[in-house]
Design an enzyme around this catalytic site. Structure first.
Site, PDB file in Angstrom:
ATOM      1  N   ASP A  17      35.274  54.388  32.089  1.00  0.00           N
ATOM      2  CA  ASP A  17      35.148  54.531  33.545  1.00  0.00           C
ATOM      3  C   ASP A  17      35.327  55.950  34.106  1.00  0.00           C
ATOM      4  OD1 ASP A  17      35.066  51.793  33.123  1.00  0.00           O
ATOM      5  OD2 ASP A  17      37.027  51.420  33.999  1.00  0.00           O
ATOM      6  N   LYS A  80      31.189  46.737  33.773  1.00  0.00           N
ATOM      7  CA  LYS A  80      32.230  45.718  33.641  1.00  0.00           C
ATOM      8  C   LYS A  80      32.894  45.459  34.983  1.00  0.00           C
ATOM      9  CE  LYS A  80      35.884  48.918  32.144  1.00  0.00           C
ATOM     10  NZ  LYS A  80      36.823  48.688  33.220  1.00  0.00           N
ATOM     11  N   CYS A 113      42.746  50.723  33.680  1.00  0.00           N
ATOM     12  CA  CYS A 113      41.694  50.349  32.733  1.00  0.00           C
ATOM     13  C   CYS A 113      41.957  50.856  31.316  1.00  0.00           C
ATOM     14  CB  CYS A 113      40.343  50.830  33.240  1.00  0.00           C
ATOM     15  SG  CYS A 113      39.862  50.014  34.799  1.00  0.00           S
TER      16      CYS A 113
END
Length: 184
Positions: A17, A80, A113
């Site tokens: 990310d 995601k 994350c």
């Protein structure tokens, strides 16, 4: 070879990310991005798998341009909704299909994350290494706490340069000069 040593044939990189919305929000993001790009380029030179995830790109933007430009396959970026990259079935499928046992992680945010991905990888039986010079959070306390938690749980701390040289093992490696030029 020690169990915490990286082995080229069984190691993958997951870039978690590193997206445009985080660029201005995370202290030191330009250095983090620069180190992540070196990791991506190094893995591609060594012919090792690179998996890139994006958390809700519609709201957080795409992966930063520097990483997109360094990827040989931008079509392989996985979207995601779960915080952990392991919540994306395609990530697990790629790791298993490649015979991967060790995973290096870099990305943001360290305490959300990256942390959840690391713990889920550990729970799934993977050895996890964290690229400390290529992770970040908006708040240093969150980042530090996450690194301590992951290390306590069994994640091996590393850096981009350490990992790349460990994967090559020898200055006679056919890609040594290319990797060395990335680092300099």
């Amino acid at each position: 070879m020690h169990q915490n040593s990286l082995q080229a044939g069984s190691t993958a990189l997951i870039v978690v990310d590193i997206q445009e919305a985080f660029r201005d929000a995370i202290p030191g993001s330009s250095s983090l991005i620069e180190r992540a790009v070196i990791a991506v380029q190094g893995f591609q030179i060594l012919g090792l798998p690179v998996i890139v995830t994006e958390q809700y790109p519609k709201g957080l933007g795409r992966t930063v341009e520097e990483i997109l430009l360094s990827l040989s396959d931008v079509g392989g970026i996985l979207e995601k909704s779960t915080f952990s990259a392991i919540g994306c079935e395609a990530v697990v499928e790629r790791l298993k299909a490649g015979g991967i046992q060790k995973v290096l992680i870099c990305g943001v945010e360290t305490h959300v994350c990256v942390n959840q991905t690391a713990h889920d990888l550990l729970a799934s039986g993977f050895d996890v290494h964290l690229l400390l010079d290529a992770v970040g959070s908006r708040n240093e306390t969150d980042k530090d706490a996450a690194i301590r938690k992951m290390t306590f749980s069994g994640v091996v701390p590393s850096t981009v340069e350490m990992a790349l040289f460990e994967l090559m093992r020898d200055s006679r490696h056919p890609h040594f000069k290319e990797i060395q030029s990335l680092i300099k």
